[in-house]
Design a protein around this motif. Structure first.
Motif, PDB file in Angstrom:
ATOM      1  N   LEU A 252     -35.666  -1.929   6.754  1.00 18.99           N
ATOM      2  CA  LEU A 252     -35.061  -3.258   6.763  1.00 18.99           C
ATOM      3  C   LEU A 252     -34.317  -3.545   5.473  1.00 18.99           C
ATOM      4  N   THR A 253     -34.773  -2.959   4.373  1.00 17.53           N
ATOM      5  CA  THR A 253     -34.074  -3.186   3.105  1.00 17.53           C
ATOM      6  C   THR A 253     -32.689  -2.565   3.096  1.00 17.53           C
ATOM      7  N   VAL A 254     -32.457  -1.611   4.023  1.00 14.49           N
ATOM      8  CA  VAL A 254     -31.136  -0.993   4.137  1.00 14.49           C
ATOM      9  C   VAL A 254     -30.276  -1.762   5.136  1.00 14.49           C
TER      10      VAL A 254
ATOM     11  N   GLY B  34     -30.070  -8.217   1.801  1.00 10.06           N
ATOM     12  CA  GLY B  34     -30.483  -9.448   1.116  1.00 10.06           C
ATOM     13  C   GLY B  34     -31.928  -9.827   1.325  1.00 10.06           C
ATOM     14  N   LEU B  35     -32.708  -8.987   2.047  1.00 12.55           N
ATOM     15  CA  LEU B  35     -34.093  -9.344   2.362  1.00 12.55           C
ATOM     16  C   LEU B  35     -34.964  -9.384   1.108  1.00 12.55           C
ATOM     17  N   SER B  36     -34.874  -8.359   0.282  1.00 11.26           N
ATOM     18  CA  SER B  36     -35.725  -8.308  -0.918  1.00 11.26           C
ATOM     19  C   SER B  36     -35.417  -9.459  -1.867  1.00 11.26           C
ATOM     20  N   ALA B  37     -34.147  -9.752  -2.047  1.00 16.31           N
ATOM     21  CA  ALA B  37     -33.771 -10.856  -2.930  1.00 16.31           C
ATOM     22  C   ALA B  37     -34.267 -12.186  -2.389  1.00 16.31           C
TER      23      ALA B  37
ATOM     24  N   THR C  20     -37.535 -15.531   8.303  1.00 18.09           N
ATOM     25  CA  THR C  20     -36.904 -15.471   9.626  1.00 18.09           C
ATOM     26  C   THR C  20     -35.995 -16.672   9.841  1.00 18.09           C
ATOM     27  N   SER C  21     -36.465 -17.857   9.406  1.00 20.09           N
ATOM     28  CA  SER C  21     -35.631 -19.056   9.554  1.00 20.09           C
ATOM     29  C   SER C  21     -34.398 -19.006   8.666  1.00 20.09           C
ATOM     30  N   GLN C  22     -34.427 -18.190   7.598  1.00 18.79           N
ATOM     31  CA  GLN C  22     -33.267 -18.040   6.716  1.00 18.79           C
ATOM     32  C   GLN C  22     -32.327 -16.933   7.174  1.00 18.79           C
ATOM     33  N   GLY C  23     -32.608 -16.333   8.313  1.00 14.84           N
ATOM     34  CA  GLY C  23     -31.732 -15.290   8.829  1.00 14.84           C
ATOM     35  C   GLY C  23     -32.160 -13.895   8.451  1.00 14.84           C
ATOM     36  N   HIS C  24     -33.401 -13.703   8.055  1.00 13.08           N
ATOM     37  CA  HIS C  24     -33.938 -12.378   7.731  1.00 13.08           C
ATOM     38  C   HIS C  24     -35.168 -12.123   8.606  1.00 13.08           C
ATOM     39  N   PRO C  25     -34.963 -11.753   9.879  1.00  6.48           N
ATOM     40  CA  PRO C  25     -36.120 -11.547  10.771  1.00  6.48           C
ATOM     41  C   PRO C  25     -37.028 -10.428  10.255  1.00  6.48           C
TER      42      PRO C  25
ATOM     43  N   ALA D 162     -46.571  -8.121   8.454  1.00  9.57           N
ATOM     44  CA  ALA D 162     -46.975  -6.816   7.934  1.00  9.57           C
ATOM     45  C   ALA D 162     -45.882  -6.209   7.059  1.00  9.57           C
ATOM     46  N   THR D 163     -44.644  -6.366   7.485  1.00  5.65           N
ATOM     47  CA  THR D 163     -43.530  -5.839   6.680  1.00  5.65           C
ATOM     48  C   THR D 163     -43.405  -6.589   5.358  1.00  5.65           C
ATOM     49  N   VAL D 164     -43.648  -7.892   5.380  1.00  3.58           N
ATOM     50  CA  VAL D 164     -43.620  -8.660   4.130  1.00  3.58           C
ATOM     51  C   VAL D 164     -44.675  -8.144   3.167  1.00  3.58           C
ATOM     52  N   GLY D 165     -45.844  -7.807   3.692  1.00  2.00           N
ATOM     53  CA  GLY D 165     -46.888  -7.251   2.833  1.00  2.00           C
ATOM     54  C   GLY D 165     -46.468  -5.940   2.195  1.00  2.00           C
ATOM     55  N   ARG D 166     -45.849  -5.053   2.991  1.00  2.00           N
ATOM     56  CA  ARG D 166     -45.388  -3.773   2.436  1.00  2.00           C
ATOM     57  C   ARG D 166     -44.291  -3.989   1.399  1.00  2.00           C
ATOM     58  N   LEU D 167     -43.384  -4.930   1.666  1.00  3.69           N
ATOM     59  CA  LEU D 167     -42.311  -5.207   0.709  1.00  3.69           C
ATOM     60  C   LEU D 167     -42.876  -5.767  -0.606  1.00  3.69           C
ATOM     61  N   LEU D 168     -43.891  -6.636  -0.532  1.00  7.61           N
ATOM     62  CA  LEU D 168     -44.488  -7.208  -1.744  1.00  7.61           C
ATOM     63  C   LEU D 168     -45.149  -6.127  -2.589  1.00  7.61           C
ATOM     64  N   HIS D 169     -45.861  -5.220  -1.928  1.00  2.40           N
ATOM     65  CA  HIS D 169     -46.473  -4.114  -2.672  1.00  2.40           C
ATOM     66  C   HIS D 169     -45.397  -3.236  -3.305  1.00  2.40           C
ATOM     67  N   GLY D 170     -44.293  -3.048  -2.581  1.00  2.00           N
ATOM     68  CA  GLY D 170     -43.207  -2.263  -3.157  1.00  2.00           C
ATOM     69  C   GLY D 170     -42.558  -2.942  -4.341  1.00  2.00           C
ATOM     70  N   LEU D 171     -42.579  -4.280  -4.367  1.00  2.00           N
ATOM     71  CA  LEU D 171     -42.047  -5.035  -5.499  1.00  2.00           C
ATOM     72  C   LEU D 171     -43.083  -5.244  -6.594  1.00  2.00           C
ATOM     73  N   ARG D 172     -44.237  -4.577  -6.461  1.00  2.00           N
ATOM     74  CA  ARG D 172     -45.316  -4.633  -7.461  1.00  2.00           C
ATOM     75  C   ARG D 172     -45.943  -6.024  -7.555  1.00  2.00           C
ATOM     76  N   TYR D 173     -46.082  -6.690  -6.412  1.00  2.00           N
ATOM     77  CA  TYR D 173     -46.824  -7.936  -6.327  1.00  2.00           C
ATOM     78  C   TYR D 173     -48.205  -7.644  -5.752  1.00  2.00           C
TER      79      TYR D 173
END
Length: 551
Positions: A83-85, A89-92, A125-130, A134-145
């Motif tokens: 999804l980051t590809v 704008g998802l990560s930002a 999702t409401s901002q246009g990033h469906p 679970a994916t949010v959790g993986r992205l947060l760990h990837g961002l070192r949160y």
């Protein structure tokens, strides 16, 4: 020449093994079987396994080309893009929601919302990033949160001598320990109301059989309370808890130290001649409490120990060793367990141990400790206290000797003619007989008002007992407050005429004004500016300086 196995035998073999393999391993396994059969093996294996010959042939090629095993199932670049590809704008957008500085932003959609994964996913999702939770959790760990709680580090405005006091405390403790003298850390643990009440924490229980407690945790006047006062012996890694049932007073704090010394201290330190106490700067062992020092001096005389006390700077009680070496383990030991009786409290504390060998003794103290006990200035000055050269308000030593005989305060006699002039009805607004009656009626209230002011922690000494202001009796105190309210004289001139400093005199005005309000004395200010000189004051008087009171 190899003998080809029959198709039925291969099919039975493949049916047992292939379901346990992923796509790539299945392809490589079939290729190895085809290579072992030789010519025609690809066709035979494809027929037995139900796959295409192209798949088996591709497996033969991969098996010959990839000598090093890999964990990849698909080739590099295969499969769905992250999804980051596909959504750059998802990560930002995610970081914009969880950055600490945006939580105070009034336009942030999550300013007042718990940052759960589902809430973040819904907002994105409401901002246009469906995206899913679970994916949010993986992205947060990837961002070192990571999930984190709060950490108590902000102490507010620190004292300028904070670090110096810590250095002094550590040096003093090291000196005592090197000499083989006991060093203890003391403090009062949070009060615990007894009963079948909810307790924080969880404990192992049979499935679906939790401990049933009361729904409400209201307290009543007759609700029993446990007040644990702890003493931690730093050298021996042992503790003692005196569980009180009345009030957390300075007398109770010193009695807890006395019981520790009788039960544990003199046994572990038979050759001790000195004792170092490290305590915080509040509660029952507040260094500003004269009762704390009075009872501590009595214990020093009783035990024969020279007692040195070092207090932690205000707001730094969490550095007290008893907090993270004893109290935390007691809290963990009775987590999720209702404290239904004093026996439960005592037994739970006594059963607390650690891997480092901590042992704790506990005892119930049913003594009565009265609130509101006071120490006069003469009694305090007679105590054998030696303040340290560095911050004597935090560091002091009590010698094991009887208190000195209290000296009677020296009362400075004020010139009667000066009193006669200041009490003139033209200045006070009331006849002298009425003023004397007011002084006699209000005299019992002085001590009560000053003690109440001290209990409210006014930033001033007990002025009615202070040596510098003890020369002013009740009559002149009330007279000074009355003249001040009448605006007949300035504070500077009045202090000069009474023989005290302006600062000491101003301490009397507060209680004097309270007494005037208590007796509902209506005071009308004099016209004009207050008198700044003795000549201006005499000008306010009638022609006869010593006129009699008018009825």
């Amino acid at each position: 020449m190899s003998v080809r196995p029959p198709v039925t035998e291969l099919r039975a073999k493949f049916d047992r093994i292939l379901p346990h393999l992923d796509e790539r391993r299945r392809r490589l396994y079939l290729a190895s079987e085809a290579a072992a059969i030789g010519h025609g093996g690809i066709t035979l294996v494809a027929a037995a396994s139900g796959t295409s010959t192209a798949t088996v042939a591709r497996g033969v090629t991969e098996l010959a080309r990839d000598a090093v095993p890999t964990r990849r199932v698909r080739a590099a670049g295969a499969g769905r893009k992250p999804l980051t590809v596909t959504d750059p704008g998802l990560s930002a957008a995610l970081e914009a929601l969880i950055e600490p500085h945006t939580r105070g932003d009034p336009v942030s959609p999550l300013r007042w919302t718990t940052l759960s994964l589902r809430t973040l996913a819904s907002t994105l999702t409401s901002q246009g990033h469906p995206v899913s939770a679970a994916t949010v959790g993986r992205l947060l760990h990837g961002l070192r949160y990571s999930l984190q709680g709060t950490v108590k580090t902000a102490e507010g405005a620190g004292h300028p001598d904070r670090d110096a006091q810590f250095a002094h405390l550590n040096a003093t403790a090291a000196s005592f320990l090197d000499d083989g003298q006991p060093v203890i850390s003391v403090d009062t643990k949070a009060k615990e109301w007894l009963g079948n009440r909810d307790r924080p924490g969880r404990t192992w229980r049979p499935g679906k059989d939790p401990i049933k407690v009361d729904c409400h945790t209201f307290t009543t006047s007759d609700q029993p309370v446990a007040i644990p006062y702890g003493i931690y012996d730093i050298a021996n890694n042992t503790g003692w808890v005196n569980v009180g049932t009345d009030h957390d007073t300075a007398e109770f704090a010193v009695e807890s130290i006395r019981r520790w010394w009788q039960r544990r201290g003199q046994v572990h330190h038979p050759n001790a001649s000195r004792l170092l106490i490290t305590a915080d700067a509040g509660g029952s062992n507040d260094p500003r409490r004269w009762t704390w020092k009075k009872h501590l001096a009595a214990f020093a005389l009783e035990s024969g120990l020279e007692i040195t006390v070092c207090h932690f700077p205000p707001g730094t009680s969490k550095w007290n060793k008893i907090e993270h070496r004893m109290f935390c383990h007691i809290t963990a030991n009775w987590r999720g367990r209702p404290l239904t009786s004093y026996q439960v409290v005592i037994e739970t504390i006594a059963a607390t141990t650690t891997r480092t060998g901590l042992t704790i003794g506990a005892e119930l103290d049913t003594g009565s400790y009265r609130l509101g006990s006071t120490v006069t200035a003469a009694e305090f000055q007679a105590l054998p206290i030696t303040p340290d050269a560095f911050h004597g308000d935090w560091n002091y030593t009590l010698a094991p000797v009887p208190p000195k005989n209290p000296e009677a305060p020296v009362v400075r006699r004020i010139d009667p003619d000066m009193t006669e002039m200041l009490s003139d009805p033209a200045l006070t607004g009331m006849p002298r007989s009425e003023l004397e009656h007011l002084v006699a009626a209000s005299e019992p209230y002085w001590d009560a008002l000053a003690e109440a002011a001290f209990q409210r922690r006014f930033h001033r000494p007990r002025s009615y007992l202070h040596p510098q202001t003890s020369s002013i009796d009740h009559y002149h105190r009330l007279l000074a407050a009355l003249l001040r309210r009448r605006k007949a004289i300035t504070s500077t001139l009045l202090a000069q005429l009474l023989g005290v400093t302006r600062t000491n005199l101003s301490n009397q005005f507060q209680d004097g004004h309270r007494l005037l309000d208590l007796h509902r004395i209506i005071v009308t200010p004099l016209p004009g500016s207050p008198a700044r000189t003795i000549e201006q004051l005499r000008a306010r008087l009638p022609d006869k300086d010593h006129q009699e009171d008018q009825p």
